[in-house]
Write a protein that holds these residues in place. Structure first.
Motif, short mmCIF file in Angstrom:
data_model
loop_
_atom_site.label_atom_id
_atom_site.label_comp_id
_atom_site.label_asym_id
_atom_site.label_seq_id
_atom_site.Cartn_x
_atom_site.Cartn_y
_atom_site.Cartn_z
N THR B 83 -9.69 29.56 81.66
CA THR B 83 -8.93 30.88 80.99
C THR B 83 -8.62 31.50 80.18
N ILE B 84 -7.79 32.27 80.09
CA ILE B 84 -7.23 32.49 78.73
C ILE B 84 -6.13 33.42 78.64
N PHE B 85 -5.36 32.08 77.69
CA PHE B 85 -3.71 32.69 77.66
C PHE B 85 -2.93 33.28 76.36
N SER B 86 -1.92 33.85 76.72
CA SER B 86 -1.75 34.46 75.27
C SER B 86 0.01 34.30 75.26
N PHE B 87 0.18 34.37 74.28
CA PHE B 87 1.71 34.62 74.12
C PHE B 87 2.74 36.39 74.02
N MET B 88 3.46 35.91 75.40
CA MET B 88 3.94 37.44 74.97
C MET B 88 5.53 37.20 75.18
N GLY B 89 6.03 36.65 73.82
CA GLY B 89 7.21 35.72 74.31
C GLY B 89 8.49 36.90 73.40
N ASN B 90 9.81 36.31 72.51
CA ASN B 90 9.95 37.97 71.70
C ASN B 90 10.51 36.36 70.70
N ASP B 91 11.20 36.87 69.75
CA ASP B 91 11.18 36.02 68.20
C ASP B 91 11.66 34.60 68.98
N THR B 92 12.59 34.54 69.36
CA THR B 92 13.32 33.21 69.04
C THR B 92 12.17 32.32 69.75
N GLN B 93 11.61 32.47 71.13
CA GLN B 93 9.98 31.90 71.52
C GLN B 93 9.11 32.10 70.11
N HIS B 94 9.30 32.51 69.81
CA HIS B 94 8.04 32.59 68.32
C HIS B 94 8.24 31.47 67.78
N ARG B 95 9.45 31.86 67.25
CA ARG B 95 10.27 30.54 66.52
C ARG B 95 9.92 28.86 66.98
N GLU B 96 10.33 29.39 68.47
CA GLU B 96 10.36 27.69 68.90
C GLU B 96 8.57 27.34 69.01
N MET B 97 7.91 28.32 69.53
CA MET B 97 6.41 28.08 69.60
C MET B 97 6.39 27.35 68.26
N MET B 98 6.27 27.74 67.13
CA MET B 98 5.83 27.01 65.98
C MET B 98 6.33 26.60 65.65
N ASN B 99 7.67 25.88 66.42
CA ASN B 99 7.75 24.31 66.05
C ASN B 99 7.31 23.80 66.23
N CYS B 100 6.98 23.88 68.16
CA CYS B 100 6.05 22.59 68.37
C CYS B 100 4.81 22.83 67.31
N VAL B 101 4.21 23.94 67.45
CA VAL B 101 3.04 23.59 66.55
C VAL B 101 3.05 23.05 65.39
N HIS B 102 3.67 22.84 64.24
CA HIS B 102 4.19 22.49 63.39
C HIS B 102 4.64 20.46 63.36
N GLU B 103 5.03 20.48 64.73
CA GLU B 103 5.57 19.08 64.98
C GLU B 103 4.16 18.56 65.66
N GLY B 104 3.27 19.35 65.67
CA GLY B 104 2.21 18.45 66.75
C GLY B 104 2.55 18.26 68.19
N LYS B 105 3.42 18.67 68.41
CA LYS B 105 4.21 18.70 70.22
C LYS B 105 3.32 19.98 71.14
N PRO B 106 3.35 19.31 72.61
CA PRO B 106 2.88 20.37 73.05
C PRO B 106 3.05 22.19 73.13
N TRP B 107 2.51 23.36 72.73
CA TRP B 107 3.30 24.06 72.77
C TRP B 107 2.36 25.52 74.26
N GLY B 108 1.99 24.68 75.34
CA GLY B 108 1.28 25.29 75.93
C GLY B 108 2.13 26.25 76.97
N GLN B 109 3.27 25.10 76.44
CA GLN B 109 4.51 26.45 77.67
C GLN B 109 5.16 27.56 77.07
N TYR B 110 4.04 28.07 76.06
CA TYR B 110 4.58 29.24 75.58
C TYR B 110 3.63 30.47 75.38
N GLN B 111 2.28 29.72 76.14
CA GLN B 111 1.90 31.16 76.46
C GLN B 111 1.51 31.48 77.93
#
Lengths: 302, 302
Positions: B83-111
Motif C-alpha cells: 500500500t502507498i502512504f504519504s506525508f500529509m502533515g504540517n511544518d512541525t510534524q515534518h520537522r519531527e519526521m525528519m528528526n526520526c529519519v536522521h536519527e535512524g528511528k522509525p518514521w512510519g507514524q508520520y505517514q
C-alpha cells in the motif's frame, strides 16, 4: 491555441481512448495510440543521443528506502513522496484488518513500512551506481523509469504515476555544465521539430513548508533548474515537459563520487516527462495522429 | 543442467551486468542486454497473439485503492500487498519526521494511507474496464504492467517489483476455457522454441494463514490454476515463468460483467513473468547472448 479546462482536456483524451480512467486521479491507463506516440518520441531522444555513448539502465518503480532516506527528497518534498507499507501480522490481525476493509473503516494501522519506497524521480537509483572514481570523461547514464508523486489532480498533465526519460551526467563542473547546455539546445530543437512552441525558463522546485520559499528563491537565483515549457492547457500557465537540474556537488558528496583527479564530482540530470510531451502533441495537433501536420508525422513516423 | 545456488546465480547475473544491485533484495536494476532479451521475448508473444484482435492497454504501477479493496487480494495475500502512504502533515510534524529519519528511528507514524496501492498483478486494473455487457465474442485485453509483491528474497527470480505481460479473456465459460487451453499450448511451444524445457503443472496460489491451505487445495482440485515451469535454479524445484488463472464468475460478479446473452461472464488470465523468462534464457544458454545456440538466436534475433 485557445485555452482548455483540465476537465475538457481530460474528457477529450478519454473520448479518443488515449487515456483510460481508473477511478482515482493521475493513475489512468494509456491506450495503444497514446503509447505509440510516447514510444516514438522516446526513439527520437535515443536518436539525438546516439553518439553520446551513455550507459543504459532500467530501474523498477521502487527503490531502496535507505537510499531515499540518504537523499534530501523527504526534507524538500515530503508531501510528494510515496512510501510502501505492507501487512506483517498474524491470522488474528488479518481478520481485524479485513473487518475494517469490509466496513469501509481505516485499515492503515495494520500496515507497516517496508524497506522500499516509490522512486520520486528517475535519477535517484543512478547516483549510488556512480560511487567511486569516475573515468577522465566522467560518466553519462540514460534511464527510463516510472516515478510517483503524491499530488492527485484532475489535470491530466499532473499525474501520480508517470514515466521520465532521464539522463545523468557526472564529472568535472565544466563537463557537466557543457552537457546540460548542449541538451537544453537539443531538447528545444527536438520539441520544435515536432511543432511544439517550446521555450526554456529558469525554474524552481515545489519545496515544502515555510522554509521552502527561500530554497526555491535560492535555486532560481543560482539558475540551478531550467525547464522547457509548452502551452498545454493554457498559454498563460504553461506546462514543463523537460527539466534540467544542476546539483553542483550535492550528490557527489552524498554518494562519494569523485572525478579522475580526486575532486568531488558535480552532477546534473535532465528528464523528459514522456506523458506530458505526448499530451502536448495531442493538444497541439489534434487527437487523431493520422490528421497531424505532414511535417510532424514525418518526424515521428519516418 | 546442474543446480546453482540463489547467491551464485545472482552474482553471475551481476558480473555480466545483466542486473544491477541496489542495496535491497528484489528491486535491482536491469542492464541493456537483459532488457534487449526481455523486449524480444515480448515481441514473440505479440507475434503469437497477432490474429487475436486483443485490445491493448497499459497501466501504471499503481491502482485505485477502492478497486483493490473490492477484490479479494487482501483477503488471500495480505502479506504480499503493497500500500502507498504519504506525508500529509504540517511544518512541525515534518520537522519531527525528519528528526526520526536522521536519527535512524522509525518514521512510519508520520505517514498516512493514500488512495492508491501498488498493482499486485497486471490484470487488476483490467476488470473494472469490462463492466457492462460484452459483445458476442467476449473481450480480450493485452497489457504489460509493473507489479509489486512484498517478498524480499536473495533469489533473483523472486522479485519485489517486476513486469508481467498479461492477457485477460472475458466471455462465456467455453470461450474462456478454449482461449486458456489454446494459450497453454502456445506458451509451451513458444518457450520450447527458445530451448527451454517448459512443462505445465496444476498449481495453487500462496494463500495466507490457517485457512490458506484449504483454499490452495480447493484451487488445485478444481484445476483453476496452471503454471508453466522451467528449471532455473534447480531441476527439483522449478520456476513458474507463465501462469494461467481461471476465475470462473468471480470477477464477473465483482465488477458486473455480463455476456451478450445476459449471464455473468467468466474470466481467465495468463501472465508471462518477463524477467523470469529472461533469466531462464540466461541460465540455460549462458550469460552472453552472442554465444547462445544458433536456433535460439534465430528466433529472438530474426
Amino acid at each position: 491555441m485557445t485555452d482548455i479546462s483540465a476537465q475538457d482536456f481530460h474528457d477529450a483524451l478519454v473520448a479518443h481512448k488515449l487515456i483510460i480512467p481508473v477511478g482515482v486521479p493521475g493513475a489512468f491507463g494509456r491506450g495503444p495510440v497514446f503509447e505509440d506516440v510516447l514510444r516514438r518520441f522516446g526513439d527520437l531522444v535515443t536518436e539525438a543521443a546516439k553518439n553520446d555513448t551513455a550507459e543504459h539502465m532500467l530501474f523498477p518503480p521502487v527503490i531502496a528506502r535507505r537510499v531515499f532516506e540518504k537523499s534530501d527528497y523527504l526534507e524538500s518534498f515530503p508531501q510528494l513522496a510515496g512510501t510502501i507499507f505492507s501487512f506483517m501480522g498474524n491470522d488474528t490481525q488479518h481478520r481485524e484488518m479485513m473487518n475494517c476493509v469490509h466496513e469501509g473503516k481505516p485499515w492503515g494501522q495494520y500496515q507497516q513500512m517496508t524497506d522500499v519506497v516509490l522512486a520520486p524521480a528517475a535519477c535517484y537509483p543512478i547516483y549510488p551506481q556512480l560511487t567511486g572514481t569516475l573515468p577522465e570523461n566522467g560518466r553519462l547514464v540514460d534511464v527510463q523509469n516510472w516515478v510517483f508523486r503524491h499530488e492527485p489532480s484532475p489535470e491530466p498533465t499532473r499525474m501520480q504515476s508517470f514515466r521520465i526519460r532521464e539522463m545523468v551526467r557526472a564529472g568535472r563542473p565544466e563537463q557537466v555544465a557543457d552537457w546540460r547546455d548542449m541538451w537544453l539546445e537539443r531538447g528545444l530543437s527536438l520539441l520544435r521539430r515536432l511543432g511544439l512552441p517550446a521555450e526554456p525558463e529558469t525554474a524552481s522546485d515545489p519545496f515544502f513548508g515555510r522554509g521552502g520559499r527561500m530554497l526555491a528563491a535560492n535555486q532560481r537565483m543560482q539558475k540551478l533548474k531550467f525547464e522547457v515549457l509548452v502551452p498545454v492547457l493554457s498559454t498563460a500557465k504553461q506546462t514543463a515537459v523537460c527539466s534540467f537540474n544542476y546539483h553542483q556537488d550535492h550528490f557527489g558528496l552524498l554518494f562519494d563520487i569523485k572525478t579522475a583527479d580526486g575532486q568531488v564530482a558535480h552532477t546534473a540530470c535532465l528528464g523528459f516527462g514522456l506523458e506530458r510531451v505526448t499530451m502536448a502533441l495531442f493538444r497541439h495537433h489534434g487527437y487523431v495522429p493520422a490528421e497531424w501536420p505532414a511535417e510532424v508525422r514525418k518526424v515521428l513516423w519516418p
